[in-house]
Design an enzyme around this catalytic site. Sequence first.
Site, short mmCIF file in Angstrom:
data_model
loop_
_atom_site.label_atom_id
_atom_site.label_comp_id
_atom_site.label_asym_id
_atom_site.label_seq_id
_atom_site.Cartn_x
_atom_site.Cartn_y
_atom_site.Cartn_z
N SER A 144 15.95 17.47 -71.24
CA SER A 144 14.51 17.67 -71.42
C SER A 144 14.07 17.44 -72.86
O SER A 144 13.08 18.01 -73.31
CB SER A 144 14.08 19.06 -70.94
OG SER A 144 14.36 19.23 -69.57
N ARG A 145 14.79 16.64 -73.58
CA ARG A 145 14.47 16.27 -74.95
C ARG A 145 14.56 17.45 -75.92
O ARG A 145 14.05 17.38 -77.03
CB ARG A 145 13.07 15.63 -75.06
CG ARG A 145 12.98 14.25 -74.40
CD ARG A 145 13.90 13.27 -75.12
NE ARG A 145 13.76 11.90 -74.64
CZ ARG A 145 14.52 11.35 -73.71
NH1 ARG A 145 15.47 12.07 -73.14
NH2 ARG A 145 14.37 10.09 -73.37
N LEU A 146 15.21 18.54 -75.52
CA LEU A 146 15.43 19.67 -76.43
C LEU A 146 16.76 19.48 -77.14
O LEU A 146 17.71 20.25 -76.98
CB LEU A 146 15.39 20.99 -75.64
CG LEU A 146 14.03 21.33 -75.02
CD1 LEU A 146 14.12 22.61 -74.20
CD2 LEU A 146 12.96 21.47 -76.11
#
Length: 215
Positions: A192-194
């Site tokens: 999730s692009r974290l």
Amino acid sequence: MINQKIADLRQDYRLATLNEREVAADPVQQFSHWWQEAIQSELEEPNAMTLATSTANGRPSARIVLLKSFDENGFLFFTNYESRKGHELAENPYVTLLFFWKELERQVRIEGIVSKAPEAVSDEYFHSRPVGSRIGAIASPQSQVIPGRAFLEEKVKMLEAAHLQHAPERPAHWGGYVVKPEMVEFWQGRSSRLHDRLRYTPDGRQGWKIERLAP
């Protein structure tokens, strides 16, 4: 003006994590750990890195070069001193190196100051190269406009004929550079692009401060 076919391209990263409590205290040691994992994973050309330079007035350029060695003194690569990057390095010694190891979902970004490697180091590496690569380095006026490929091929033929009995010596316009890191960032892709991002900067006491950056 968004091209949705391009905009929809994405990859969710899930292979690994990057934790402050588990990394080495020194960025070169941490790079060495990741380097060994890249080698063990049999990545294709793990030593390929983007070298970003800029002119004295800040106009940037970037290209792929190959890492040839690294240790506590810095990261070593070789090139033509009279190329575009050579001129820019002479004008502005601040550079960035970027490794992208897609298969491991990792990036390493190194910012620092570049200096020429000792001549003995450049000589040693030049003489370890295949003869064809040595002749190519001499024949090519890198980054300069030439009339066509035949120009290069003719120069190579002349040099090959001139060095039938002895291998060519390193030309004065070709050699190594060492990048001494002032900042090193390790990036591990996460879902999730974290993403995990850990940045090393000097702590003012001959050590390094490690900070987490937002993705």
